[in-house]
Design an enzyme around this catalytic site. Structure first.
Site, mmCIF file in Angstrom:
data_model
loop_
_atom_site.group_PDB
_atom_site.id
_atom_site.type_symbol
_atom_site.label_atom_id
_atom_site.label_comp_id
_atom_site.label_asym_id
_atom_site.label_seq_id
_atom_site.Cartn_x
_atom_site.Cartn_y
_atom_site.Cartn_z
ATOM 1 N N THR A 23 35.061 119.648 -52.778
ATOM 2 C CA THR A 23 35.134 119.869 -54.340
ATOM 3 C C THR A 23 36.621 120.141 -54.341
ATOM 4 O O THR A 23 37.150 121.218 -54.116
ATOM 5 C CB THR A 23 34.296 120.809 -54.811
ATOM 6 O OG1 THR A 23 32.683 120.685 -54.478
ATOM 7 C CG2 THR A 23 34.338 121.121 -56.303
ATOM 8 N N VAL A 48 41.514 114.452 -61.950
ATOM 9 C CA VAL A 48 41.894 114.245 -60.594
ATOM 10 C C VAL A 48 41.872 115.378 -59.584
ATOM 11 O O VAL A 48 41.761 116.302 -59.975
ATOM 12 C CB VAL A 48 43.557 113.700 -60.719
ATOM 13 C CG1 VAL A 48 44.047 113.481 -59.263
ATOM 14 C CG2 VAL A 48 43.803 112.678 -61.704
ATOM 15 N N THR A 97 34.354 110.614 -49.479
ATOM 16 C CA THR A 97 35.859 110.491 -49.522
ATOM 17 C C THR A 97 36.241 110.106 -47.901
ATOM 18 O O THR A 97 35.731 110.591 -46.996
ATOM 19 C CB THR A 97 36.466 111.702 -49.885
ATOM 20 O OG1 THR A 97 36.216 111.851 -51.283
ATOM 21 C CG2 THR A 97 38.093 111.725 -49.644
HETATM 22 N N1 ASP Z 1 37.930 115.886 -52.677
HETATM 23 C C1 ASP Z 1 37.424 114.787 -53.311
HETATM 24 C C2 ASP Z 1 37.767 114.955 -55.057
HETATM 25 O O1 ASP Z 1 37.633 116.308 -55.142
HETATM 26 C C3 ASP Z 1 35.938 114.566 -53.231
HETATM 27 C C4 ASP Z 1 35.310 114.569 -52.021
HETATM 28 O O2 ASP Z 1 36.005 114.773 -50.940
HETATM 29 O O3 ASP Z 1 34.121 114.543 -51.851
HETATM 30 O O4 ASP Z 1 38.262 114.222 -55.505
#
Ligand code: ASP
Length: 342
Positions: free
Chosen positions: A259, A235, A206
């Protein structure tokens, strides 16, 4: 002469220094699973995105412009889980989420489940600037993007082989059905999967950017494909204002990664900024409190980057690594990947 200079210096308010912090995802990113070429590629990408933002800020551009420009570069880079190179859903699709927020006026724009817009961050910005809304989802969000002239692509534009292989591997491991290879994807490679398989780091990626401009305004943006093998229109935190993305000149601008479910439940982004705003914590103290105490108490994993209008820069994460970079006007670019780096 000396007197004239002194008077001139008094008449002008001290020039503010611009600054940027960037992340490219947090997770199980370890030296052992990263080869030197891949690591160099990540460092080069982080450098390129930082420099693009720096160029804008250096010529007096806004923090919002800098955030969008840097994120566009990372969205186009298949190394990161945003735009091209996004992870796949369990149905074999790329569903993209993004958000942007302007700390000067608390305006914000966010999109979720986008499948056709090349730059979800620019769509988030269009939602902020050209619609009366804050958040749009799915086909409607793509339709709005097309209506304001943002580049539309075939969903296969976002396909990358290593993300596909990574999905297949996860679904196989979990005994879940493997979806058909997406329409429009290139034919499967002839090299064995093991040779093109990426380290675990590639499940992450991300991207997020926070910036401070010479006017003293801060902004934040985040873009992601979400979590691999997500289902049912899931989402995460990235497009949720106050969870994965937030900016206010009263406190801080922040972009999170990890997460997302934990970050939503803790409203991480707003929480960190509230600690700065109401409790007078330094940005680093506030960030560490939320990541190392609150997030950890829920057994959540991830990290964040943040900035304040008075030029405090921070990052904090509880994972083995987080791709990250920071730069302050006149300073030296600092890039980090692993948790033993400063
Ligand atoms: N935070 C993002 C989500 O949960 C994923 C990530 O940052 O790796 O969609």
């Amino acid at each position: 002469m000396a007197t004239t200079l002194a008077v001139a210096a008094q008449a002008q308010p001290p020039a503010r220094h611009w600054a940027i912090v960037l992340h490219g995802g947090a997770g199980v990113i370890e030296r052992a699973s990263m080869n030197p070429e891949t690591e160099a590629a990540y460092r080069a990408s982080l450098t390129q995105a930082t420099q693009a933002a720096a160029k804008i800020l250096d010529r007096g551009g806004s923090s919002v412009d800098a955030v969008e420009a840097a994120i566009q570069i990372l969205e186009d880079d298949p190394l990161f889980n945003a735009g091209r190179g996004a992870v796949f859903t369990a149905e074999g699709k790329n569903e993209l989420d993004a958000a942007i927020m302007d700390g000067a006026n608390l305006k914000a724009g966010a999109v979720a489940g986008v499948t056709r817009t090349r730059h979800p961050i620019s769509l988030a910005r269009a939602v902020m600037e050209k619609s009366p809304h804050v958040m749009l989802i799915g086909a409607g969000a793509d339709a709005f993007a097309a209506s304001v002239g943002l580049e539309q692509v075939d969903p296969s534009f976002f396909f990358t082989e290593r993300r596909w292989q990574s999905l297949v591997k996860q679904l196989q491991k979990e005994g879940r059905p493997i979806p058909p290879r997406p329409a429009g994807a290139p034919p499967p490679p002839l090299v064995p999967v093991a040779e093109i398989e990426s380290p675990d780091a590639h499940k992450f990626g991300t991207v997020g950017v926070v910036a401070l401009d010479r006017e003293g305004n801060i902004a934040a943006g985040t873009s992601t494909g979400g979590t691999q093998a997500k289902r049912w229109g899931r989402v995460g935190d990235s497009p949720i204002i106050g969870a994965g993305t937030y900016a206010s000149n009263q406190s801080c601008a922040l972009s999170a990664t990890g997460t997302g479910e934990y970050f939503i439940r803790l409203t991480v982004a707003r929480e960190v900024c509230a600690l700065v705003q109401y409790k007078g914590l330094t940005l680093q103290q506030a960030a560490d409190q939320i990541i190392h105490k609150e997030l950890e108490s829920l057994h959540g994993d991830g990290g964040l980057i943040a900035i304040t209008p008075d030029g405090q820069l921070a990052w904090s994460f509880n994972t083995p690594g987080m791709f990250r970079a920071k730069l302050t006007e006149g300073g030296k670019l600092q890039i980090g990947i692993y948790n033993d780096e400063p």
